[in-house]
Motif scaffolding. Structure first.
Motif, PDB file in Angstrom:
ATOM      1  N   GLY A 292       0.837  -1.191   0.000  1.00 24.16           N
ATOM      2  CA  GLY A 292       0.000   0.000   0.000  1.00 24.16           C
ATOM      3  C   GLY A 292       0.873   1.242   0.000  1.00 24.16           C
ATOM      4  N   ILE A 293       0.312   2.350  -0.462  1.00 20.61           N
ATOM      5  CA  ILE A 293       1.027   3.624  -0.555  1.00 20.61           C
ATOM      6  C   ILE A 293       0.461   4.568   0.486  1.00 20.61           C
ATOM      7  N   TYR A 294       1.365   5.259   1.216  1.00 19.21           N
ATOM      8  CA  TYR A 294       0.962   6.093   2.332  1.00 19.21           C
ATOM      9  C   TYR A 294       1.755   7.404   2.351  1.00 19.21           C
ATOM     10  N   ARG A 295       1.319   8.305   3.232  1.00 17.94           N
ATOM     11  CA  ARG A 295       1.989   9.577   3.485  1.00 17.94           C
ATOM     12  C   ARG A 295       2.233  10.383   2.209  1.00 17.94           C
ATOM     13  N   GLY A 296       1.147  10.659   1.523  1.00 20.86           N
ATOM     14  CA  GLY A 296       1.252  11.485   0.340  1.00 20.86           C
ATOM     15  C   GLY A 296       2.116  10.900  -0.749  1.00 20.86           C
ATOM     16  N   ASP A 297       1.990   9.614  -0.990  1.00 29.37           N
ATOM     17  CA  ASP A 297       2.769   8.910  -2.023  1.00 29.37           C
ATOM     18  C   ASP A 297       4.264   8.908  -1.738  1.00 29.37           C
ATOM     19  N   SER A 298       4.658   9.154  -0.492  1.00 21.34           N
ATOM     20  CA  SER A 298       6.087   9.170  -0.174  1.00 21.34           C
ATOM     21  C   SER A 298       6.581   7.848   0.390  1.00 21.34           C
TER      22      SER A 298
ATOM     23  N   ILE B 119      -4.914  -2.944   3.048  1.00 24.21           N
ATOM     24  CA  ILE B 119      -5.744  -1.924   2.420  1.00 24.21           C
ATOM     25  C   ILE B 119      -5.549  -0.614   3.169  1.00 24.21           C
ATOM     26  N   PRO B 120      -5.181   0.464   2.491  1.00 23.60           N
ATOM     27  CA  PRO B 120      -5.074   1.765   3.171  1.00 23.60           C
ATOM     28  C   PRO B 120      -6.456   2.282   3.552  1.00 23.60           C
ATOM     29  N   ILE B 121      -6.612   2.715   4.815  1.00 25.48           N
ATOM     30  CA  ILE B 121      -7.855   3.305   5.285  1.00 25.48           C
ATOM     31  C   ILE B 121      -7.759   4.826   5.251  1.00 25.48           C
TER      32      ILE B 121
ATOM     33  N   ARG C  58      -6.488  -6.307  11.472  1.00 22.57           N
ATOM     34  CA  ARG C  58      -5.832  -5.402  12.417  1.00 22.57           C
ATOM     35  C   ARG C  58      -5.520  -4.067  11.753  1.00 22.57           C
ATOM     36  N   ALA C  59      -5.581  -3.013  12.549  1.00 21.68           N
ATOM     37  CA  ALA C  59      -5.244  -1.670  12.076  1.00 21.68           C
ATOM     38  C   ALA C  59      -3.912  -1.250  12.672  1.00 21.68           C
ATOM     39  N   CYS C  60      -3.096  -0.573  11.877  1.00 20.03           N
ATOM     40  CA  CYS C  60      -1.823  -0.077  12.372  1.00 20.03           C
ATOM     41  C   CYS C  60      -1.509   1.262  11.722  1.00 20.03           C
TER      42      CYS C  60
ATOM     43  N   GLY D 128     -14.611   5.774   2.400  1.00 19.72           N
ATOM     44  CA  GLY D 128     -13.771   5.307   3.488  1.00 19.72           C
ATOM     45  C   GLY D 128     -14.501   4.948   4.759  1.00 19.72           C
ATOM     46  N   GLU D 129     -15.820   4.827   4.695  1.00 18.63           N
ATOM     47  CA  GLU D 129     -16.596   4.548   5.901  1.00 18.63           C
ATOM     48  C   GLU D 129     -16.742   3.061   6.175  1.00 18.63           C
ATOM     49  N   LEU D 130     -16.844   2.242   5.134  1.00 17.93           N
ATOM     50  CA  LEU D 130     -17.061   0.806   5.300  1.00 17.93           C
ATOM     51  C   LEU D 130     -15.879   0.004   4.792  1.00 17.93           C
ATOM     52  N   LEU D 131     -15.464  -0.954   5.599  1.00 19.04           N
ATOM     53  CA  LEU D 131     -14.471  -1.946   5.198  1.00 19.04           C
ATOM     54  C   LEU D 131     -15.192  -3.281   5.043  1.00 19.04           C
TER      55      LEU D 131
END
Length: 502
Positions: free
Chosen positions: A333-339, A376-378, A393-395, A422-425
């Motif tokens: 997954g990609i996070y922190r503004g594509d960084s 999956i990025p939330i 699990r969420a981290c 982004g409300e339902l997983l």
């Protein structure tokens, strides 16, 4: 799709469980943990985790000769260094729980994540005012808010993949017999709209295009099919799109999509043409996931042979391939503004890469004790991961921090997806079920300062609002499950990082 999944064994010995004994042990454990709550947490270090330092020049040899290509030309907010992840406490707490209680079976009945809870939290919500840890405060505050989620969907056939429609309240369920079921979901109930018979063999991946007009599927029958959502008719057929069974599919834009097969071949397609734009064979084993960012300059592929491979889309060639890892790379997954790119592995680890520097990871987190098969990025900094143990699990990503359990299944989780707002997983398991989890509360986690000293025990005690396990006894029973699994023959190599041989 995930060969390492094992069918859970019958828990016949659970009837011998002495509840009074478990409660007593839990009380002792809680007291010990509270006495130690003021101690500083150790930090993981790559060397301490057994990860070898990168070999000089090894990753640069596979970088393409196109030195003018800059994958970060428009990227920003990239951190070259990050705080070290805080280690999870692994003291005598787990040992005492493992020797004093036997493994429990989840007694939750079928249904959505927030409907029909049988147990209530064993703590007073008024303690929010007395809490000093921001994460625990956010979790307790979220529990007070009303939440709702659609009920469970149950099928007769094995569910191989799920996908939310980008605009409508529709979810597509792909099955092992090649059909795709389209359900309209809602808090009051779910309705089967139609069943599309698309493939002669297992449909392994299903995706909607960005505008939601087309439904793309790939299959073990080596075909890719495009179905028009309005007419419900086959719009395009890529017959024998690959020489081997196709395992994964990724939509890049309104017209572009990529596919990867069991032998390691990656192809890029355009819906307006019949032939692939390019075809590259840089891997020797199954392509487990394909991914790209919004710029669509690079196409990333994880594989079962332990490589993270990046392709330059414009140049139609490989950009860089990582050092080989002695574990399967299953998801990313990609996070922190594509960084940041984060990859999950078959040994339960999370590897973090600075964007554009995919030859070797910059950080490694211990992750879970069981294989991480799905991610999956939330939000931009929060991920949900799942796999063999049935827990979602969420981290928090970079810096790493475990946030708790989002939801549970009785069997391994097969697929994850989050809806457009982004409300339902949604998650499906080997039990042929799809469950929904309301994760809107993660919006309240955005401003938390995760670098501050925190109490890991309290984080795990205050389980996430969507989870069915809400009390301390359920948490310690889960610890016992993990320890019993290890005693039963967990032979995973504790060493982390790439292997010394290609």
């Amino acid at each position: 799709r995930h060969n390492h999944f094992k069918t859970p064994s019958d828990a016949d010995e659970l009837d011998d469980l002495d509840d009074d004994m478990v409660v007593g042990v839990i009380a002792e454990i809680e007291q010990e943990v509270l006495n130690e709550s003021d101690s500083d947490n150790d930090e993981y270090d790559l060397v301490d985790m057994g990860a070898p330092l990168p070999q000089g020049g090894s990753s640069s040899e596979s970088v393409s000769s196109d030195d003018s290509f800059d994958p970060n030309a428009e990227d920003s907010d990239s951190d070259d260094s990050m705080p070290g992840p805080e280690a999870e406490e692994e003291d005598e707490t787990e040992e005492m729980a493992a020797t004093s209680a036997k493994r429990r079976k989840d007694e939750d009945g079928p249904g959505g994540s927030s409907r029909g809870r049988d147990t209530e939290p064993d703590y007073d919500l008024d303690e929010l005012e007395d809490e000093t840890d921001e994460t625990v405060r956010a979790i307790i505050a979220a529990i007070k808010k009303p939440r709702s989620a659609p009920p469970e969907i149950k099928l007769e056939d094995f569910i191989t993949d799920i996908c939310f429609h980008p605009e409508r309240d529709i979810i597509a369920l792909a099955t092992i017999i090649g059909d795709v079921h389209l359900y309209e979901y809602g808090n009051e109930g779910n309705k089967l709209l139609r069943t599309v018979e698309v493939h002669s063999k297992a449909c392994r991946d299903v995706e909607f295009t960005e505008d939601g007009r087309n439904l793309l599927t790939c299959s073990k029958d080596k075909c890719v099919m495009v179905t028009d959502m309005e007419t419900e008719k086959l719009k395009k057929l890529y017959e024998t799109a690959h020489d081997d069974a196709i395992n994964t599919l990724h939509v890049l834009s309104e017209n572009l999509f990529a596919t990867g097969d069991d032998s390691g071949t990656v192809k890029l397609w355009d819906l307006r043409t019949k032939q692939p734009i390019f075809e590259l064979k840089e891997l020797e084993d199954q392509v487990t996931q394909l991914l790209s960012n919004e710029q669509n300059k690079l196409l990333l592929a994880t594989s079962a042979d332990g490589y993270l491979t990046t392709f330059n889309i414009a140049a139609r060639k490989m950009y860089v391939q990582s050092e080989p890892y002695e574990e399967e790379l299953n998801c990313m997954g990609i996070y922190r503004g594509d960084s940041k790119l984060v990859v999950g592995t078959s040994k339960g680890r999370l590897y973090s890469y600075n964007w554009g520097y995919f030859g070797y990871h910059c950080d490694m987190y211990p992750g879970l004790k069981s294989p991480i098969s799905l991610m999956i990025p939330i939000t931009d900094r929060i991920a949900c991961v799942a796999g063999e143990d049935g827990n979602i699990r969420a981290c928090h990503i970079t810096p790493y921090r475990n946030l708790g359990v989002v939801g549970q299944h009785n069997m391994p989780v097969e697929s994850l997806d989050v809806n457009g707002n982004g409300e339902l997983l949604a998650s499906s398991s080997h039990n042929n079920d799809v469950r929904f989890w309301n994760v809107k509360y993660f919006e309240d986690f955005g401003d938390i300062k995760y670098n501050e000293k925190h109490n890991t025990y309290k984080e795990q005690r205050h389980n996430l609002p969507s989870s069915k396990c809400t009390n301390a006894s359920d948490f310690f029973a889960d610890l016992t499950k993990e320890d019993d699994n290890e005693e039963a023959g967990d032979t995973n190599d504790p060493d982390a990082g790439p292997s010394s041989s290609a």
